[in-house]
Design an enzyme around this catalytic site. Structure first.
Site, mmCIF file in Angstrom:
data_model
loop_
_atom_site.group_PDB
_atom_site.id
_atom_site.type_symbol
_atom_site.label_atom_id
_atom_site.label_comp_id
_atom_site.label_asym_id
_atom_site.label_seq_id
_atom_site.Cartn_x
_atom_site.Cartn_y
_atom_site.Cartn_z
ATOM 1 N N ASN A 186 0.873 -1.184 0.000
ATOM 2 C CA ASN A 186 0.000 0.000 0.000
ATOM 3 C C ASN A 186 0.907 1.229 0.000
ATOM 4 O O ASN A 186 1.492 1.571 1.027
ATOM 5 C CB ASN A 186 -0.890 -0.026 1.259
ATOM 6 N N TRP A 187 1.012 1.855 -1.153
ATOM 7 C CA TRP A 187 1.963 2.966 -1.309
ATOM 8 C C TRP A 187 1.449 4.285 -0.726
ATOM 9 O O TRP A 187 2.189 5.275 -0.710
ATOM 10 C CB TRP A 187 2.288 3.171 -2.786
ATOM 11 N N LYS A 188 0.191 4.303 -0.360
ATOM 12 C CA LYS A 188 -0.417 5.549 0.157
ATOM 13 C C LYS A 188 -0.184 6.684 -0.843
ATOM 14 O O LYS A 188 -0.373 6.466 -2.032
ATOM 15 C CB LYS A 188 0.135 5.867 1.550
ATOM 16 N N HIS A 195 -9.430 1.362 5.194
ATOM 17 C CA HIS A 195 -8.113 1.593 5.808
ATOM 18 C C HIS A 195 -8.275 2.623 6.923
ATOM 19 O O HIS A 195 -9.059 3.565 6.798
ATOM 20 C CB HIS A 195 -7.119 2.089 4.756
ATOM 21 N N GLU A 237 -5.313 -4.622 10.882
ATOM 22 C CA GLU A 237 -4.264 -3.602 10.982
ATOM 23 C C GLU A 237 -4.478 -2.754 12.235
ATOM 24 O O GLU A 237 -5.242 -1.773 12.203
ATOM 25 C CB GLU A 237 -4.318 -2.674 9.762
ATOM 26 N N GLY A 296 2.619 2.561 10.586
ATOM 27 C CA GLY A 296 3.508 3.693 10.314
ATOM 28 C C GLY A 296 4.741 3.747 11.194
ATOM 29 O O GLY A 296 5.516 4.696 11.122
ATOM 30 N N SER A 337 3.558 -2.002 10.409
ATOM 31 C CA SER A 337 4.994 -2.071 10.725
ATOM 32 C C SER A 337 5.651 -3.372 10.260
ATOM 33 O O SER A 337 6.590 -3.834 10.908
ATOM 34 C CB SER A 337 5.256 -1.854 12.216
ATOM 35 N N GLY A 357 2.964 -1.103 4.307
ATOM 36 C CA GLY A 357 2.944 0.326 3.989
ATOM 37 C C GLY A 357 4.331 0.815 3.629
ATOM 38 O O GLY A 357 4.811 0.615 2.511
#
Ligand code: PEP
Length: 263
Positions: free
Chosen positions: A16-18, A103, A173, A179, A222, A243
């Site tokens: 998930n590249w955000k 999300h 999640e 993060g 993470s 992420g």
């Protein structure tokens, strides 16, 4: 004694590249590096969810058929005058087979359980596979967080026909792990395994054990090369939603290598 044996399945590793990277050129570089080696990971399914605006170009930038594509979100309606939204049909038309909904970062921007449910419905109707995220902000010693997770699952699955389940993946999640570096988050195998059991129990009670066993339940938050093996073996996750490590090609490739060797 039950003779049911869960078939071995390939771990599903999703990136998930955000909102990263800022530049299309950099996105192409990342995808090219991953694409060059993707074919060697025969025991893993790979899905990349870059910013949707890059999807078409990135599909063209790699010849790897191993990489499947996904979007990070979609609208609640099939068609509407809704400035800035992306319909499931649009993301599908540029090559996405998957879409993430619910999300925690979208929930923080206002996506309620009801909205998440509606997004699931429109995406499924369009033929996409949905990755629905659930997760608690904090853990408490009384287990109240389990009620919150239960409510998220009930909203997403109440009344849902069994026929739709094969196109729904659940991603657990916890917000407290998202993060952060693996070291900082310090997620323990038991934290993950407990939730894998919890999610499967939810499905077993509603659809039966065999169907519960077939569900694909990912862990996200993470995940880095250093804890990937733990997530997939002691954590018993069917894969991972990654992420920050997913836009660092060397990290993502290391994660794929470890997942590919999972025994
Ligand atoms: C995510 O936001 O889906 C995620 C898993 O992020 P990270 O890996 O950076 O914790």
């Amino acid at each position: 004694m039950s003779t049911h044996v869960t078939p071995p399945r390939k771990p599903l590793i999703m990136g998930n590249w955000k909102m990263k990277p800022a530049l299309l050129a950099d996105a192409k570089t990342i995808v090219t590096k991953i694409g060059k080696q993707a074919g060697s990971f025969r025991n893993v399914d790979i899905v990349l969810c870059p910013p949707a605006v890059f999807l078409s170009e990135l599909k063209r930038a790699t010849t790897s058929r191993k990489i499947m594509w996904g979007a990070q979100d979609c609208a609640t309606r099939r068609e509407a005058s809704e400035t800035g939204s992306l319909s499931p049909a649009q993301v599908k038309s540029v090559g996405a087979k998957y879409v993430i909904v619910g999300h925690s970062e979208r929930r923080a921007l206002g996506d309620t359980d009801e909205i998440v449910r509606t997004k699931m419905d429109v995406a499924l109707a369009e033929g996409l596979t949905v990755v629905v995220c659930i997760g608690e902000r904090v853990r408490d010693t009384r287990g109240d967080y389990l009620q919150l997770l239960n409510a998220q699952l009930i909203s997403a699955f109440k009344g849902r026909p069994r026929t739709e389940l094969d196109r729904i993946i659940i991603a657990y999640e916890p917000l407290w792990a998202i993060g952060k570096s693996a070291k900082e988050a310090n997620v323990q195998p038991g934290d993950i395994h407990e939730m894998m059991i919890f999610v499967r129990k939810f499905f077993a009670e509603r659809y039966g054990k065999a169907i519960a066993d077939e569900r694909v339940v990912l862990y996200g938050g993470s995940v880095e090369p250093v804890n990937t093996r733990m997530v997939l073996t002691q954590g018993h996750a069917d894969g991972a939603l990654i992420g920050h490590a997913s836009i660092v090609p060397s990290d993502f490739l290391s994660i794929l290598t470890i997942a590919n060797e999972r025994t």
